[in-house]
Design a protein around this motif. Structure first.
Motif, mmCIF file in Angstrom:
data_model
loop_
_atom_site.group_PDB
_atom_site.id
_atom_site.type_symbol
_atom_site.label_atom_id
_atom_site.label_comp_id
_atom_site.label_asym_id
_atom_site.label_seq_id
_atom_site.Cartn_x
_atom_site.Cartn_y
_atom_site.Cartn_z
ATOM 1 N N ASP A 192 13.267 -0.994 9.457
ATOM 2 C CA ASP A 192 12.104 -0.214 9.031
ATOM 3 C C ASP A 192 11.410 0.293 10.286
ATOM 4 O O ASP A 192 10.858 -0.486 11.060
ATOM 5 C CB ASP A 192 11.161 -1.101 8.203
ATOM 6 N N TYR B 66 5.726 -5.956 -0.356
ATOM 7 C CA TYR B 66 6.825 -5.528 0.510
ATOM 8 C C TYR B 66 7.625 -6.737 0.989
ATOM 9 O O TYR B 66 8.858 -6.756 0.923
ATOM 10 C CB TYR B 66 6.246 -4.755 1.684
ATOM 11 N N ALA C 208 9.011 0.667 -1.506
ATOM 12 C CA ALA C 208 9.448 -0.662 -1.060
ATOM 13 C C ALA C 208 8.551 -1.779 -1.566
ATOM 14 O O ALA C 208 8.942 -2.947 -1.515
ATOM 15 C CB ALA C 208 9.510 -0.707 0.463
ATOM 16 N N LEU D 14 16.404 3.966 1.948
ATOM 17 C CA LEU D 14 15.381 3.914 0.905
ATOM 18 C C LEU D 14 14.153 4.669 1.379
ATOM 19 O O LEU D 14 13.696 4.485 2.512
ATOM 20 C CB LEU D 14 15.034 2.458 0.595
ATOM 21 N N TRP E 102 17.983 -5.376 7.604
ATOM 22 C CA TRP E 102 16.884 -4.559 7.060
ATOM 23 C C TRP E 102 16.207 -3.892 8.243
ATOM 24 O O TRP E 102 15.746 -4.559 9.167
ATOM 25 C CB TRP E 102 15.922 -5.485 6.327
ATOM 26 N N TRP F 98 10.131 -1.800 -5.522
ATOM 27 C CA TRP F 98 11.584 -1.714 -5.670
ATOM 28 C C TRP F 98 12.189 -3.060 -6.074
ATOM 29 O O TRP F 98 11.725 -4.115 -5.646
ATOM 30 C CB TRP F 98 12.152 -1.243 -4.336
ATOM 31 N N VAL G 232 14.759 1.165 5.539
ATOM 32 C CA VAL G 232 13.601 1.290 4.647
ATOM 33 C C VAL G 232 12.638 2.336 5.215
ATOM 34 O O VAL G 232 12.273 2.284 6.384
ATOM 35 C CB VAL G 232 12.895 -0.069 4.486
#
Length: 216
Positions: A112, A128, A98, A70, A110, A101, A48
């Protein structure tokens, strides 16, 4: 196009890959924490805010076959696609915010690095986390890297919300168990140092029981 998308498209349109403070030639801490989560090579991994990061290159080299990136900025993802070349066809490139989405599938991991800390408004962090909860499978892992409490207060001209593992745990809620935290002194391309923290959480298969109330 949102204001956030416009900002980041302009950043990536006007600066080269190594001209941004968050550039890493090798995303060593992210890779180490992903490997520590021990996903198999078929695991679905989502990066992300991946932008033009080289994490996707490293994941493909490691043999992961279900990787998605993303980002708000189409320009950033285009830069990564061009750098990777033919292997870019193996990646799901998602241009999205995010906080708005709608995940079409669930992910086993995940990741980030340096996106969440730009969410300085509580409503954006809540949005988020709602997407994260819907996207991460039970037993899946979440790695969030932000500026640490001693890190910068701004990045790319924008204010940031600094975090530690406790504040991230509070944002994620009881469905996620903190597994580990690592600190990183990130060296920018112009040799300044930024304090980052990386926290890895695992989504519980079941919520922990609520504490019992004392008997009257």
């Amino acid at each position: 196009m949102s204001d956030r998308s416009t900002h980041w498209d302009n950043v990536y349109a006007t600066k080269g890959e190594a001209e941004v403070s968050w550039f890493q030639n090798t995303p060593a801490t992210s890779l180490a924490m992903i490997r520590a989560a021990n996903p198999d090579r078929e695991a679905a991994i989502l990066d992300v805010g991946g932008g033009a990061s080289r994490l996707v290159d490293a994941l493909l080299l490691d043999g992961y076959r279900d990787v998605a990136v993303l980002d708000l900025s189409a320009n950033a993802l285009d830069a990564a696609r061009k750098r990777i070349g033919a292997a870019a066809s193996m990646v799901d490139w998602i241009v999205a915010d995010a906080t708005t989405w709608r995940p079409a599938k669930t992910y086993d991991l995940w990741h980030d690095r340096a996106a969440f800390h730009f969410l300085t408004e509580s409503r954006d962090r809540t949005a988020y986390i709602e997407r994260l909860r819907s996207a991460v499978a039970p037993g899946g892992h979440v790695i969030i890297a932000t500026f640490a409490l001693a890190g910068p207060e701004k990045c790319s001209g924008l204010p940031v919300q600094r975090h530690d593992s406790a504040s991230l745990a509070a944002e994620l809620g009881p469905a996620f168990e903190l597994v580990e935290t690592r600190n990183e002194a990130h060296q920018t391309p112009w040799n300044s140092t930024q304090a980052f923290q990386f926290s890895r959480f695992k989504r519980r298969s079941q919520l922990p029981p609520s504490p019992s109330l004392p008997l009257a």
